[in-house]
Design an enzyme around this catalytic site. Structure first.
Site, PDB file in Angstrom:
ATOM      1  N   SER A   1       0.912  -1.327   0.026  1.00  0.00           N
ATOM      2  CA  SER A   1       0.020  -0.058  -0.055  1.00  0.00           C
ATOM      3  C   SER A   1       0.870   1.090   0.037  1.00  0.00           C
ATOM      4  CB  SER A   1      -0.712  -0.041   1.415  1.00  0.00           C
ATOM      5  OG  SER A   1      -0.099  -0.105   2.457  1.00  0.00           O
TER       6      SER A   1
ATOM      7  N   ASN B   1      -1.942  -2.209  12.845  1.00  0.00           N
ATOM      8  CA  ASN B   1      -3.364  -2.013  12.998  1.00  0.00           C
ATOM      9  C   ASN B   1      -3.849  -0.937  13.538  1.00  0.00           C
ATOM     10  OD1 ASN B   1      -3.107  -4.589  11.727  1.00  0.00           O
ATOM     11  ND2 ASN B   1      -4.100  -5.547  13.342  1.00  0.00           N
TER      12      ASN B   1
ATOM     13  N   THR C   1     -41.751  25.108  -8.556  1.00  0.00           N
ATOM     14  CA  THR C   1     -41.762  23.999  -7.847  1.00  0.00           C
ATOM     15  C   THR C   1     -42.160  23.131  -8.878  1.00  0.00           C
ATOM     16  OG1 THR C   1     -44.189  24.289  -7.402  1.00  0.00           O
ATOM     17  CG2 THR C   1     -42.545  24.482  -5.588  1.00  0.00           C
ATOM     18  N   HIS C   2     -41.678  21.574  -9.093  1.00  0.00           N
ATOM     19  CA  HIS C   2     -42.070  20.692 -10.051  1.00  0.00           C
ATOM     20  C   HIS C   2     -41.598  21.381 -11.549  1.00  0.00           C
ATOM     21  CE1 HIS C   2     -44.969  18.564  -7.219  1.00  0.00           C
ATOM     22  NE2 HIS C   2     -45.326  19.881  -6.930  1.00  0.00           N
TER      23      HIS C   2
ATOM     24  N   SER D   1     -17.508  24.332 -28.939  1.00  0.00           N
ATOM     25  CA  SER D   1     -17.701  23.109 -29.817  1.00  0.00           C
ATOM     26  C   SER D   1     -16.688  23.226 -30.738  1.00  0.00           C
ATOM     27  CB  SER D   1     -19.173  23.203 -30.289  1.00  0.00           C
ATOM     28  OG  SER D   1     -19.162  22.341 -31.224  1.00  0.00           O
TER      29      SER D   1
ATOM     30  N   LYS E   1     -21.484  27.955 -30.322  1.00  0.00           N
ATOM     31  CA  LYS E   1     -21.767  27.119 -28.913  1.00  0.00           C
ATOM     32  C   LYS E   1     -20.928  27.611 -27.817  1.00  0.00           C
ATOM     33  CE  LYS E   1     -23.992  24.093 -27.960  1.00  0.00           C
ATOM     34  NZ  LYS E   1     -24.022  22.463 -28.094  1.00  0.00           N
TER      35      LYS E   1
ATOM     36  N   ASN F   1     -20.822  26.131 -24.073  1.00  0.00           N
ATOM     37  CA  ASN F   1     -21.265  25.159 -23.189  1.00  0.00           C
ATOM     38  C   ASN F   1     -20.975  25.137 -21.743  1.00  0.00           C
ATOM     39  OD1 ASN F   1     -22.530  24.022 -25.515  1.00  0.00           O
ATOM     40  ND2 ASN F   1     -20.455  22.890 -25.980  1.00  0.00           N
TER      41      ASN F   1
ATOM     42  N   GLU G   1     -21.674  21.016 -15.806  1.00  0.00           N
ATOM     43  CA  GLU G   1     -21.858  19.653 -15.960  1.00  0.00           C
ATOM     44  C   GLU G   1     -21.199  18.751 -15.409  1.00  0.00           C
ATOM     45  OE1 GLU G   1     -23.619  19.453 -20.623  1.00  0.00           O
ATOM     46  OE2 GLU G   1     -22.003  20.843 -20.339  1.00  0.00           O
TER      47      GLU G   1
ATOM     48  N   TYR H   1      -9.387  -5.951  13.254  1.00  0.00           N
ATOM     49  CA  TYR H   1      -8.816  -5.805  12.200  1.00  0.00           C
ATOM     50  C   TYR H   1      -8.941  -6.747  10.955  1.00  0.00           C
ATOM     51  CZ  TYR H   1      -5.337  -4.167   8.363  1.00  0.00           C
ATOM     52  OH  TYR H   1      -4.685  -3.820   7.456  1.00  0.00           O
TER      53      TYR H   1
ATOM     54  N   GLN I   1      -7.478  -2.031   4.387  1.00  0.00           N
ATOM     55  CA  GLN I   1      -6.466  -1.261   3.451  1.00  0.00           C
ATOM     56  C   GLN I   1      -7.223  -0.610   2.562  1.00  0.00           C
ATOM     57  OE1 GLN I   1      -2.300  -3.075   2.936  1.00  0.00           O
ATOM     58  NE2 GLN I   1      -2.964  -2.970   1.109  1.00  0.00           N
TER      59      GLN I   1
ATOM     60  N   LYS J   1      -8.403   3.582   1.882  1.00  0.00           N
ATOM     61  CA  LYS J   1      -7.762   4.866   1.856  1.00  0.00           C
ATOM     62  C   LYS J   1      -7.877   5.598   0.504  1.00  0.00           C
ATOM     63  CE  LYS J   1      -4.228   2.924   4.047  1.00  0.00           C
ATOM     64  NZ  LYS J   1      -5.270   2.013   5.072  1.00  0.00           N
TER      65      LYS J   1
HETATM   66  N1  ARG Z   1      -1.114  -1.454   5.347  1.00  0.00           N
HETATM   67  C1  ARG Z   1      -2.204  -1.688   6.132  1.00  0.00           C
HETATM   68  C2  ARG Z   1      -3.318  -0.968   5.968  1.00  0.00           C
HETATM   69  O1  ARG Z   1      -3.604  -0.119   5.294  1.00  0.00           O
HETATM   70  C3  ARG Z   1      -1.833  -1.795   7.325  1.00  0.00           C
HETATM   71  C4  ARG Z   1      -0.771  -2.836   7.918  1.00  0.00           C
HETATM   72  C5  ARG Z   1      -1.520  -3.900   8.713  1.00  0.00           C
HETATM   73  N2  ARG Z   1      -1.375  -5.132   8.015  1.00  0.00           N
HETATM   74  C6  ARG Z   1      -1.481  -6.228   8.765  1.00  0.00           C
HETATM   75  N3  ARG Z   1      -1.102  -7.318   7.979  1.00  0.00           N
HETATM   76  N4  ARG Z   1      -1.892  -6.467  10.021  1.00  0.00           N
HETATM   77  O2  ARG Z   1      -4.657  -1.236   6.561  1.00  0.00           O
END
Ligand code: ARG
Length: 471
Positions: free
Chosen positions: A28, A118, A163-164, A285, A291, A293, A298, A325, A330, A333
């Site tokens: 990651s 974790n 409205t509507h 365009s 045009k 736009n 949008e 956990y 993971q 993110k």
């Molecule tokens: N990279 C992991 C995450 O983003 C955290 C590591 C936890 N890994 C594990 N094998 N317990 O959640």
């Protein structure tokens, strides 16, 4: 340096190396390196906490803190270094440990005493969300200010409230603009909620069971700027509700931006012609020379899909996970980072486009001046003469039908025509209705009379000022 079998954080019990494709897909670092400043802050707090329980000597803490500062500094001043040095890092936690070992030798391995990735990742991510929410609050405030300036600049312009999508009653353009302003104020509160929900420090939770060294969790939390600590280690390592709350706030903003965009796309159409699109926020365009736009609006409407999908994505990832956990977490993110970045841009584009939009007072006023829009006020006229509203509604309906039959606006009917329908109609009935009187009668708090709109503007400005004074 003490010999280790390999550089992995967990290689000791393994005979074989991971499959190359799996290995690449489980890393990651490419995206969680964004958490580096938070990871380093947490590491600093943890080093001090370990001194508190006698694991680190004063010298070791000093050396560790200096090394962490050096890593932070190098990451900032030498951007290429992170990916070069971190090429082998599994994640941001591994990266910092590797860099610490490079600086300090085996002492670099000591910092992970009593803790787990974790809890680290949960803590880093919470800190990220708190900062992210503050950043988006600023962008939102800028957009709300753009609404306030446009509302103040267009104080006298009436428009046909709908409205509507049907013309309903005249309102002030400022009232319409402030309606959007109010919606975005609610988003500010949602961001605040997300920030409150992220504001609890998991450090000390270990991998799931808590820390076997009696670290002072309150001190760690305070050191990191948290106001609370999490209450259950098992919950703390698996809890991503704060991320959901943040994404919910972002989805709310996107939905409001999309509604705003829809209004402006319509207003820019030839049928409405309520606004003149700013060149700076429009495109042309490649084929049709005439045009212009409304692409900015949008795209704002279109990008909403990504934001809501990141909320649904995380909800789906979390659904069915066992307590504690799991590596699935993971997946929390990447799309949150992307949604955060995207909303920041979207809000700035919306604020810019709104600030540069010109409203066509002639078109707006013309649509608002159709006497059909004063029909409710006409019914109110009879109510003021003692007629029960439902009956008044019927009588005005008859007036409108007569006008339609004669092919003219109802205000141009003769006295004779209207008195045939009800003797309660007097001359002022046909003379008094106007956009101005219809709007001016809505003096209730929250209504469209000029005084009420001005009050709403003042109150909102005050709220914004109060928010700006907060740290
Ligand atoms: N990279 C992991 C995450 O983003 C955290 C590591 C936890 N890994 C594990 N094998 N317990 O959640």
């Amino acid at each position: 340096m003490t010999v280790r079998k390999d550089d992995r954080l967990w290689g000791g019990r393994f005979d074989n190396a991971p499959d190359a494709l799996f290995d690449a897909s489980q890393r990651s670092f490419a995206f969680d390196q964004r958490l580096l400043p938070y990871e380093i802050a947490v590491d600093r707090a943890w080093a001090k906490a370990l001194q508190g329980v006698g694991i680190f000597t004063e010298t070791e803490v000093r050396q560790s803190l200096a090394a962490l500062d050096k890593i932070a500094e190098r990451a900032k001043s030498e951007p290429g270094w992170i990916n070069k040095f971190g090429a082998e890092a599994e994640d941001v936690h591994h990266f910092v440990e590797k860099a610490l070992v490079e600086e300090l030798g085996p002492l670099g391995w000591k910092l992970h005493t009593g803790r787990s990735r974790n809890e680290l990742v949960a803590t880093d991510f919470r800190l990220f969300v708190i900062d992210a929410a503050a950043e988006i609050q600023h962008c939102l405030q800028a957009l709300i200010k753009a609404f306030l300036s446009q509302a103040k600049a267009n104080m006298k312009t009436p428009m046909a409230g709908m409205t509507h999508m049907q013309h309903a009653q005249p309102i002030l353009l400022s009232h319409f603009l402030m309606a959007h302003g109010q919606a975005f104020m609610r988003d500010l509160a949602r961001l605040q909620n997300a920030s409150i929900s992220a504001d609890a420090c998991p450090m000390g939770s270990g991998a799931l069971a808590g820390c076997s060294f009696a670290v002072d969790r309150d001190v760690i939390a305070r050191d990191l700027g948290f106001s609370r600590i999490t209450a259950n280690s098992l919950d703390a390592v698996g809890d991503r509700d704060f991320a959901l709350d943040y994404l919910f706030a972002l989805a709310g903003i996107a939905t409001h931006l999309s509604r705003l965009a829809e209004d402006f796309v319509l207003f820019a159409s030839q049928e409405f012609s309520y606004v003149i699109l700013p060149d700076e926020y429009s495109t042309g365009s490649s084929l049709m020379p005439q045009k212009k736009n409304p692409d900015s609006w949008e795209l704002l409407r279109g990008k909403t899909g990504r934001i809501t999908s990141s909320l649904f994505g995380l909800l789906t990832t979390l659904k069915g996970l066992p307590t504690s956990y799991q590596r699935d977490l993971q997946e929390d993110k990447e799309s949150l980072f992307a949604a955060h970045d995207q909303i920041g841009v979207m809000l700035s584009v919306a604020a810019g486009a709104l600030a540069k939009t010109k409203f066509r007072e002639d078109r707006l006023r013309a649509a608002a001046s159709n006497p059909a829009l004063f029909a409710t006020d006409a019914a109110d006229y009879l109510v003021r003469r003692g007629v029960p509203f439902r009956q008044a509604h019927d009588l005005v309906g008859q007036v409108l039908r007569e006008a339609e039959t004669q092919g003219k606006p109802w205000t141009e009917l003769s006295m004779e025509d209207v008195q045939k329908i009800s003797p309660l109609f007097e001359l002022d009935f046909l003379q008094s209705p106007s956009v101005e009187t219809a709007i001016a009668s809505k003096v209730v708090f929250g209504g469209t009379a000029e005084g009420s709109v001005r009050l709403a503007i003042t109150q909102l400005e005050l709220k914004l000022k109060q928010l700006e004074k907060l740290p």
